[in-house]
Design a protein around this motif. Sequence first.
Motif, PDB file in Angstrom:
ATOM      1  N   LEU A  11      59.472 107.552  -0.884  1.00  0.00           N
ATOM      2  CA  LEU A  11      59.360 106.153  -1.321  1.00  0.00           C
ATOM      3  C   LEU A  11      60.421 105.319  -0.632  1.00  0.00           C
ATOM      4  O   LEU A  11      61.580 105.734  -0.552  1.00  0.00           O
ATOM      5  CB  LEU A  11      59.505 106.062  -2.836  1.00  0.00           C
ATOM      6  CG  LEU A  11      59.476 104.653  -3.443  1.00  0.00           C
ATOM      7  CD1 LEU A  11      58.731 104.656  -4.781  1.00  0.00           C
ATOM      8  CD2 LEU A  11      60.898 104.096  -3.657  1.00  0.00           C
ATOM      9  N   ILE A  51      56.702 107.760   4.622  1.00  0.00           N
ATOM     10  CA  ILE A  51      56.705 106.922   3.422  1.00  0.00           C
ATOM     11  C   ILE A  51      55.290 106.746   2.871  1.00  0.00           C
ATOM     12  O   ILE A  51      54.379 106.300   3.574  1.00  0.00           O
ATOM     13  CB  ILE A  51      57.310 105.539   3.729  1.00  0.00           C
ATOM     14  CG1 ILE A  51      58.766 105.670   4.192  1.00  0.00           C
ATOM     15  CG2 ILE A  51      57.199 104.623   2.510  1.00  0.00           C
ATOM     16  CD1 ILE A  51      59.690 106.273   3.182  1.00  0.00           C
ATOM     17  N   LYS A  52      55.145 107.071   1.587  1.00  0.00           N
ATOM     18  CA  LYS A  52      53.855 106.892   0.927  1.00  0.00           C
ATOM     19  C   LYS A  52      53.868 105.756  -0.101  1.00  0.00           C
ATOM     20  O   LYS A  52      52.810 105.266  -0.493  1.00  0.00           O
ATOM     21  CB  LYS A  52      53.447 108.192   0.232  1.00  0.00           C
ATOM     22  CG  LYS A  52      53.107 109.312   1.208  1.00  0.00           C
ATOM     23  CD  LYS A  52      52.519 110.505   0.486  1.00  0.00           C
ATOM     24  CE  LYS A  52      52.084 111.574   1.487  1.00  0.00           C
ATOM     25  NZ  LYS A  52      51.434 112.742   0.805  1.00  0.00           N
ATOM     26  N   ALA A  53      55.062 105.356  -0.540  1.00  0.00           N
ATOM     27  CA  ALA A  53      55.163 104.313  -1.562  1.00  0.00           C
ATOM     28  C   ALA A  53      56.314 103.374  -1.215  1.00  0.00           C
ATOM     29  O   ALA A  53      57.284 103.773  -0.576  1.00  0.00           O
ATOM     30  CB  ALA A  53      55.381 104.924  -2.942  1.00  0.00           C
ATOM     31  N   VAL A  54      56.174 102.147  -1.640  1.00  0.00           N
ATOM     32  CA  VAL A  54      57.231 101.146  -1.488  1.00  0.00           C
ATOM     33  C   VAL A  54      57.516 100.544  -2.854  1.00  0.00           C
ATOM     34  O   VAL A  54      56.591 100.187  -3.599  1.00  0.00           O
ATOM     35  CB  VAL A  54      56.813 100.032  -0.507  1.00  0.00           C
ATOM     36  CG1 VAL A  54      57.747  98.822  -0.623  1.00  0.00           C
ATOM     37  CG2 VAL A  54      56.800 100.549   0.922  1.00  0.00           C
ATOM     38  N   LEU A  62      56.538  92.911   1.036  1.00  0.00           N
ATOM     39  CA  LEU A  62      56.546  93.882   2.133  1.00  0.00           C
ATOM     40  C   LEU A  62      56.509  93.116   3.446  1.00  0.00           C
ATOM     41  O   LEU A  62      55.443  92.656   3.864  1.00  0.00           O
ATOM     42  CB  LEU A  62      55.354  94.831   2.030  1.00  0.00           C
ATOM     43  CG  LEU A  62      55.254  95.891   3.140  1.00  0.00           C
ATOM     44  CD1 LEU A  62      56.469  96.825   3.104  1.00  0.00           C
ATOM     45  CD2 LEU A  62      53.959  96.682   3.022  1.00  0.00           C
ATOM     46  N   GLY A  67      55.986  96.979   7.048  1.00  0.00           N
ATOM     47  CA  GLY A  67      54.712  97.604   6.741  1.00  0.00           C
ATOM     48  C   GLY A  67      54.076  98.268   7.944  1.00  0.00           C
ATOM     49  O   GLY A  67      53.458  99.338   7.830  1.00  0.00           O
ATOM     50  N   LEU A  70      54.929 101.939   8.559  1.00  0.00           N
ATOM     51  CA  LEU A  70      54.649 102.888   7.481  1.00  0.00           C
ATOM     52  C   LEU A  70      53.181 103.329   7.544  1.00  0.00           C
ATOM     53  O   LEU A  70      52.362 102.912   6.719  1.00  0.00           O
ATOM     54  CB  LEU A  70      54.947 102.245   6.114  1.00  0.00           C
ATOM     55  CG  LEU A  70      56.308 101.537   5.955  1.00  0.00           C
ATOM     56  CD1 LEU A  70      56.420 100.903   4.578  1.00  0.00           C
ATOM     57  CD2 LEU A  70      57.460 102.508   6.216  1.00  0.00           C
ATOM     58  N   LEU A  73      51.438 104.800   4.263  1.00  0.00           N
ATOM     59  CA  LEU A  73      51.633 104.043   3.028  1.00  0.00           C
ATOM     60  C   LEU A  73      50.387 104.080   2.141  1.00  0.00           C
ATOM     61  O   LEU A  73      49.273 103.839   2.611  1.00  0.00           O
ATOM     62  CB  LEU A  73      52.001 102.597   3.358  1.00  0.00           C
ATOM     63  CG  LEU A  73      52.309 101.679   2.172  1.00  0.00           C
ATOM     64  CD1 LEU A  73      53.504 102.191   1.383  1.00  0.00           C
ATOM     65  CD2 LEU A  73      52.565 100.250   2.667  1.00  0.00           C
ATOM     66  N   GLU A  74      50.611 104.344   0.844  1.00  0.00           N
ATOM     67  CA  GLU A  74      49.517 104.395  -0.124  1.00  0.00           C
ATOM     68  C   GLU A  74      49.607 103.306  -1.194  1.00  0.00           C
ATOM     69  O   GLU A  74      48.591 102.879  -1.728  1.00  0.00           O
ATOM     70  CB  GLU A  74      49.485 105.757  -0.818  1.00  0.00           C
ATOM     71  CG  GLU A  74      49.213 106.928   0.119  1.00  0.00           C
ATOM     72  CD  GLU A  74      49.186 108.255  -0.620  1.00  0.00           C
ATOM     73  OE1 GLU A  74      49.170 108.244  -1.873  1.00  0.00           O
ATOM     74  OE2 GLU A  74      49.185 109.304   0.060  1.00  0.00           O
ATOM     75  N   VAL A  76      52.168  99.825  -2.777  1.00  0.00           N
ATOM     76  CA  VAL A  76      53.327  98.932  -2.865  1.00  0.00           C
ATOM     77  C   VAL A  76      53.455  98.525  -4.325  1.00  0.00           C
ATOM     78  O   VAL A  76      52.547  97.885  -4.884  1.00  0.00           O
ATOM     79  CB  VAL A  76      53.157  97.687  -1.984  1.00  0.00           C
ATOM     80  CG1 VAL A  76      54.334  96.731  -2.171  1.00  0.00           C
ATOM     81  CG2 VAL A  76      53.021  98.087  -0.524  1.00  0.00           C
ATOM     82  N   TYR A  96      45.846 100.603   1.369  1.00  0.00           N
ATOM     83  CA  TYR A  96      46.898 100.922   0.412  1.00  0.00           C
ATOM     84  C   TYR A  96      46.845  99.955  -0.771  1.00  0.00           C
ATOM     85  O   TYR A  96      46.350  98.833  -0.668  1.00  0.00           O
ATOM     86  CB  TYR A  96      48.288 100.966   1.044  1.00  0.00           C
ATOM     87  CG  TYR A  96      48.781  99.718   1.735  1.00  0.00           C
ATOM     88  CD1 TYR A  96      49.323  98.668   1.011  1.00  0.00           C
ATOM     89  CD2 TYR A  96      48.770  99.620   3.132  1.00  0.00           C
ATOM     90  CE1 TYR A  96      49.812  97.536   1.636  1.00  0.00           C
ATOM     91  CE2 TYR A  96      49.258  98.493   3.770  1.00  0.00           C
ATOM     92  CZ  TYR A  96      49.780  97.455   3.026  1.00  0.00           C
ATOM     93  OH  TYR A  96      50.257  96.333   3.644  1.00  0.00           O
TER      94      TYR A  96
END
Length: 317
Positions: A11, A51-54, A62, A67, A70, A73-74, A76, A96
Motif C-alpha cells: 500500500l 503497489i496494489k492500494a493507495v 492521486l 498513478g 502504479l 493498482l487495485e 484508492v 481500479y
Amino acid sequence: MSRDLSMKPDLLQLCPLMPSLEADLAERFTVHRLHEAADAEAFLATHGSAIKAVATGGHIGLPPAVGARLPALEIVAINGVGYDKVDLAEARRRGYRVANTPDVLTEDVADLAIGLTIAALRQLVRGDGHVRAGQWPKGDLPLGRKMSRKKFGIVGLGRIGRAIAKRLQAFDGEIGYASRSPQDVPYRAFESPAALAAWCDVLIIAAAASAETRHLINGPVLEALGPKGVLVNVARGSLVDEKALLHAVQHGQIAGAALDVFENEPHVPEGFHGLPNVVLTPHMASATHETRADMAALVIANLDAHFAGRALPTPVV
C-alpha cells in the motif's frame, strides 16, 4: 471472511494520517510512505510496480504522475469526502476502485460552516485579538452584524448543504439555494449562484469540486453578493476565484469572508493574512477526534472489503 495477514498487499500512503489509522494499515499492508521519501521518483521506481492500494487524503487524491507509476493498482482509499483530485475516468479505464468517506463528516463540516458564519458576522477572531493585544481599555471594536433573521444562500444542496440548512433554520432567517437540479426542500431555489448571491446576505459554498465547478464563485458572483454580503467556504478552494475574492474583500466589494479551504493548500495568498474582515482556518472542517476516527474506520472498511472480494461500503468508482 478473514484475510491471511501473512500475505500483506503493498500500500502506498501519500500523506500523514491519524496514528490509529496508520497502525491499522500497518497490520494489514506493507506500507510505503511516499510523503516521507527523500526522492519520490526513485521511491516509485523501486516500489511502484508492487503497489496494489493507495491511502490518501481528499486534498491530495492521486496525482496523475504517481498513478501512472502504479501498474498493479487495485484501489484508492480516500480519507475524506472529496474525490476531485482523482482522475475517475482513468480509474475506470484501468479498472481500479476509488472509495471515499462520505456522511461521517457531514455534521462537523456543517457545524464549522455555522461557526465560521458567526465568526465573520460577529467578529469573533478580531475580538479575541483585540482583547489579547490589550486594546480593549483603549476602545471598543466597530459593531458587528446580526446573525439571526438573515438571508442565507447555500451553493450545493447535497448531504453537507442540507445539514447546513437544517442548522440555519434555528436563526429564524430565510434560506435559498442554487443546485444542479431542483430539490424537494422547503427552501427557495435560484437558477444560478449569481442570482442567489444577489438575494442573500451570506453565501455559503457546499458544492462538490469538479472541472465544471472550478471558479464557480467568480467576480460577477461576488459583485452580486455586494458590499454587505459575506462569503463562507467549507467545500473546496477551487470553487472560488481567489484573486477575485481577494480584490473583493480588499476593496469593500463584499463585507467579508470566512474560508476553511484554499486553491493551493496549505499555501494561502498573503494578501488575506492582514485583513480584519476575513476569517481563515486550515481546512479543519472534519478535524474532530470523533469524526476522524469514523473516517479512519471507513477507510479500513473499504480496503478490507476490496481485498476480501466484497462490495465496497462507500464506492465512488
